[in-house]
Motif scaffolding. Structure first.
Motif, PDB file in Angstrom:
ATOM      1  N   TYR A 134       0.837  -1.199   0.000  1.00  0.00           N
ATOM      2  CA  TYR A 134       0.000   0.000   0.000  1.00  0.00           C
ATOM      3  C   TYR A 134       0.874   1.252   0.000  1.00  0.00           C
ATOM      4  O   TYR A 134       1.807   1.358   0.791  1.00  0.00           O
ATOM      5  CB  TYR A 134      -0.892  -0.037   1.241  1.00  0.00           C
ATOM      6  CG  TYR A 134      -1.889   1.077   1.350  1.00  0.00           C
ATOM      7  CD1 TYR A 134      -2.986   1.140   0.498  1.00  0.00           C
ATOM      8  CD2 TYR A 134      -1.748   2.057   2.322  1.00  0.00           C
ATOM      9  CE1 TYR A 134      -3.916   2.159   0.608  1.00  0.00           C
ATOM     10  CE2 TYR A 134      -2.681   3.079   2.444  1.00  0.00           C
ATOM     11  CZ  TYR A 134      -3.761   3.128   1.577  1.00  0.00           C
ATOM     12  OH  TYR A 134      -4.688   4.138   1.697  1.00  0.00           O
ATOM     13  N   LYS A 135       0.617   2.167  -0.909  1.00  0.00           N
ATOM     14  CA  LYS A 135       1.334   3.444  -1.039  1.00  0.00           C
ATOM     15  C   LYS A 135       2.840   3.280  -1.249  1.00  0.00           C
ATOM     16  O   LYS A 135       3.626   4.149  -0.893  1.00  0.00           O
ATOM     17  CB  LYS A 135       1.073   4.349   0.179  1.00  0.00           C
ATOM     18  CG  LYS A 135      -0.330   4.934   0.186  1.00  0.00           C
ATOM     19  CD  LYS A 135      -0.419   6.128   1.115  1.00  0.00           C
ATOM     20  CE  LYS A 135      -1.777   6.801   1.012  1.00  0.00           C
ATOM     21  NZ  LYS A 135      -1.849   8.021   1.813  1.00  0.00           N
ATOM     22  N   GLN A 136       3.254   2.149  -1.842  1.00  0.00           N
ATOM     23  CA  GLN A 136       4.684   1.930  -2.111  1.00  0.00           C
ATOM     24  C   GLN A 136       5.051   2.610  -3.432  1.00  0.00           C
ATOM     25  O   GLN A 136       4.633   2.186  -4.497  1.00  0.00           O
ATOM     26  CB  GLN A 136       4.970   0.429  -2.180  1.00  0.00           C
ATOM     27  CG  GLN A 136       6.453   0.111  -2.323  1.00  0.00           C
ATOM     28  CD  GLN A 136       6.695  -1.392  -2.427  1.00  0.00           C
ATOM     29  OE1 GLN A 136       5.895  -2.207  -1.987  1.00  0.00           O
ATOM     30  NE2 GLN A 136       7.814  -1.755  -3.037  1.00  0.00           N
ATOM     31  N   THR A 137       5.836   3.674  -3.323  1.00  0.00           N
ATOM     32  CA  THR A 137       6.273   4.423  -4.505  1.00  0.00           C
ATOM     33  C   THR A 137       7.215   3.559  -5.335  1.00  0.00           C
ATOM     34  O   THR A 137       8.053   2.852  -4.778  1.00  0.00           O
ATOM     35  CB  THR A 137       6.961   5.729  -4.068  1.00  0.00           C
ATOM     36  OG1 THR A 137       5.989   6.530  -3.394  1.00  0.00           O
ATOM     37  CG2 THR A 137       7.522   6.504  -5.258  1.00  0.00           C
ATOM     38  N   GLN A 138       7.058   3.598  -6.650  1.00  0.00           N
ATOM     39  CA  GLN A 138       7.891   2.767  -7.503  1.00  0.00           C
ATOM     40  C   GLN A 138       8.274   3.491  -8.785  1.00  0.00           C
ATOM     41  O   GLN A 138       7.470   4.233  -9.344  1.00  0.00           O
ATOM     42  CB  GLN A 138       7.132   1.473  -7.853  1.00  0.00           C
ATOM     43  CG  GLN A 138       7.988   0.407  -8.477  1.00  0.00           C
ATOM     44  CD  GLN A 138       9.131  -0.011  -7.575  1.00  0.00           C
ATOM     45  OE1 GLN A 138       8.935  -0.345  -6.412  1.00  0.00           O
ATOM     46  NE2 GLN A 138      10.341   0.036  -8.093  1.00  0.00           N
ATOM     47  N   GLN A 139       9.501   3.279  -9.203  1.00  0.00           N
ATOM     48  CA  GLN A 139      10.020   3.872 -10.442  1.00  0.00           C
ATOM     49  C   GLN A 139      10.074   2.790 -11.518  1.00  0.00           C
ATOM     50  O   GLN A 139      10.494   1.669 -11.259  1.00  0.00           O
ATOM     51  CB  GLN A 139      11.434   4.406 -10.182  1.00  0.00           C
ATOM     52  CG  GLN A 139      12.096   4.982 -11.409  1.00  0.00           C
ATOM     53  CD  GLN A 139      12.269   6.485 -11.312  1.00  0.00           C
ATOM     54  OE1 GLN A 139      12.139   7.057 -10.241  1.00  0.00           O
ATOM     55  NE2 GLN A 139      12.552   7.113 -12.418  1.00  0.00           N
ATOM     56  N   TYR A 140       9.638   3.150 -12.717  1.00  0.00           N
ATOM     57  CA  TYR A 140       9.698   2.240 -13.863  1.00  0.00           C
ATOM     58  C   TYR A 140      10.564   2.896 -14.930  1.00  0.00           C
ATOM     59  O   TYR A 140      10.343   4.056 -15.267  1.00  0.00           O
ATOM     60  CB  TYR A 140       8.289   1.979 -14.418  1.00  0.00           C
ATOM     61  CG  TYR A 140       7.383   1.385 -13.366  1.00  0.00           C
ATOM     62  CD1 TYR A 140       7.300   0.010 -13.187  1.00  0.00           C
ATOM     63  CD2 TYR A 140       6.660   2.211 -12.511  1.00  0.00           C
ATOM     64  CE1 TYR A 140       6.509  -0.533 -12.174  1.00  0.00           C
ATOM     65  CE2 TYR A 140       5.870   1.675 -11.503  1.00  0.00           C
ATOM     66  CZ  TYR A 140       5.795   0.300 -11.343  1.00  0.00           C
ATOM     67  OH  TYR A 140       5.026  -0.231 -10.350  1.00  0.00           O
ATOM     68  N   THR A 141      11.538   2.155 -15.437  1.00  0.00           N
ATOM     69  CA  THR A 141      12.451   2.704 -16.433  1.00  0.00           C
ATOM     70  C   THR A 141      12.407   1.843 -17.684  1.00  0.00           C
ATOM     71  O   THR A 141      12.452   0.612 -17.601  1.00  0.00           O
ATOM     72  CB  THR A 141      13.879   2.768 -15.872  1.00  0.00           C
ATOM     73  OG1 THR A 141      13.848   3.541 -14.669  1.00  0.00           O
ATOM     74  CG2 THR A 141      14.826   3.423 -16.863  1.00  0.00           C
ATOM     75  N   PHE A 142      12.304   2.506 -18.815  1.00  0.00           N
ATOM     76  CA  PHE A 142      12.208   1.809 -20.099  1.00  0.00           C
ATOM     77  C   PHE A 142      13.425   2.118 -20.949  1.00  0.00           C
ATOM     78  O   PHE A 142      14.030   3.182 -20.815  1.00  0.00           O
ATOM     79  CB  PHE A 142      10.945   2.250 -20.846  1.00  0.00           C
ATOM     80  CG  PHE A 142       9.675   1.814 -20.168  1.00  0.00           C
ATOM     81  CD1 PHE A 142       9.022   0.652 -20.564  1.00  0.00           C
ATOM     82  CD2 PHE A 142       9.132   2.565 -19.125  1.00  0.00           C
ATOM     83  CE1 PHE A 142       7.855   0.248 -19.930  1.00  0.00           C
ATOM     84  CE2 PHE A 142       7.969   2.164 -18.489  1.00  0.00           C
ATOM     85  CZ  PHE A 142       7.329   0.995 -18.898  1.00  0.00           C
ATOM     86  N   ILE A 143      13.760   1.186 -21.818  1.00  0.00           N
ATOM     87  CA  ILE A 143      14.854   1.406 -22.752  1.00  0.00           C
ATOM     88  C   ILE A 143      14.306   1.182 -24.161  1.00  0.00           C
ATOM     89  O   ILE A 143      13.554   0.246 -24.393  1.00  0.00           O
ATOM     90  CB  ILE A 143      16.067   0.500 -22.435  1.00  0.00           C
ATOM     91  CG1 ILE A 143      17.269   0.926 -23.254  1.00  0.00           C
ATOM     92  CG2 ILE A 143      15.746  -0.967 -22.599  1.00  0.00           C
ATOM     93  CD1 ILE A 143      18.596   0.456 -22.690  1.00  0.00           C
ATOM     94  N   ALA A 144      14.656   2.095 -25.060  1.00  0.00           N
ATOM     95  CA  ALA A 144      14.185   1.997 -26.440  1.00  0.00           C
ATOM     96  C   ALA A 144      15.357   1.709 -27.367  1.00  0.00           C
ATOM     97  O   ALA A 144      16.458   2.211 -27.151  1.00  0.00           O
ATOM     98  CB  ALA A 144      13.497   3.291 -26.851  1.00  0.00           C
ATOM     99  N   GLU A 145      15.104   0.881 -28.360  1.00  0.00           N
ATOM    100  CA  GLU A 145      16.145   0.544 -29.335  1.00  0.00           C
ATOM    101  C   GLU A 145      15.707   0.990 -30.720  1.00  0.00           C
ATOM    102  O   GLU A 145      14.517   0.911 -31.057  1.00  0.00           O
ATOM    103  CB  GLU A 145      16.369  -0.968 -29.350  1.00  0.00           C
ATOM    104  CG  GLU A 145      16.948  -1.487 -28.052  1.00  0.00           C
ATOM    105  CD  GLU A 145      17.169  -2.993 -28.114  1.00  0.00           C
ATOM    106  OE1 GLU A 145      18.282  -3.413 -27.750  1.00  0.00           O
ATOM    107  OE2 GLU A 145      16.244  -3.719 -28.506  1.00  0.00           O
ATOM    108  N   TYR A 146      16.679   1.412 -31.507  1.00  0.00           N
ATOM    109  CA  TYR A 146      16.452   1.790 -32.903  1.00  0.00           C
ATOM    110  C   TYR A 146      15.349   2.838 -33.056  1.00  0.00           C
ATOM    111  O   TYR A 146      14.380   2.641 -33.785  1.00  0.00           O
ATOM    112  CB  TYR A 146      16.128   0.550 -33.760  1.00  0.00           C
ATOM    113  CG  TYR A 146      17.150  -0.538 -33.642  1.00  0.00           C
ATOM    114  CD1 TYR A 146      18.454  -0.367 -34.121  1.00  0.00           C
ATOM    115  CD2 TYR A 146      16.844  -1.743 -33.026  1.00  0.00           C
ATOM    116  CE1 TYR A 146      19.415  -1.363 -33.993  1.00  0.00           C
ATOM    117  CE2 TYR A 146      17.796  -2.752 -32.893  1.00  0.00           C
ATOM    118  CZ  TYR A 146      19.072  -2.552 -33.374  1.00  0.00           C
ATOM    119  OH  TYR A 146      20.012  -3.548 -33.246  1.00  0.00           O
TER     120      TYR A 146
END
Length: 114
Positions: free
Chosen positions: A18-30
């Motif tokens: 509950y209320k756990q802050t989270q970071q999501y990181t994406f990587i793009a190719e081409y």
């Protein structure tokens, strides 16, 4: 190569407290010239960028990244991450107790330092 975008720290699902802050990181190719990565939370565009921080969520949500060309057309997209947030009474009480506890520890720490 083909344009692709993927989350580097999560697969297709995640379970958070509950209320756990989270970071999501994406990587793009081409990435073609003029293209940009946009991250969507619950289908809402969070703007240009390869990462997003979801702060103190109280309900489950989805995260997905899309590569948009200069005209705003989607040319690639990541899988959708389904994030389940524990929102039981127990989870909420636990969160509340941990907040009180960390506040008390901070107060005791300041008293001891003096």
């Amino acid at each position: 190569g083909e344009t692709a975008v993927d989350c580097i720290n999560y697969g297709d699902s995640a379970k958070l407290g509950y209320k756990q802050t989270q970071q999501y990181t994406f990587i793009a190719e081409y990435l073609p010239e003029g293209a940009s990565v946009h991250v969507f939370v619950n289908g809402e565009d969070q703007g240009e960028g390869t990462s997003v921080k979801v702060k103190e969520p109280t309900e489950s949500y989805t995260v997905q990244a899309k590569v948009l060309d200069e005209n705003g057309n989607v040319i690639a997209e990541s899988g959708v991450i389904n994030v389940k947030v524990k929102n039981t009474l127990c989870a909420r009480i636990w969160y509340f107790l941990m907040k009180i506890f960390s506040t008390l520890v901070g107060m005791i720490g300041r008293i001891v330092i003096k």
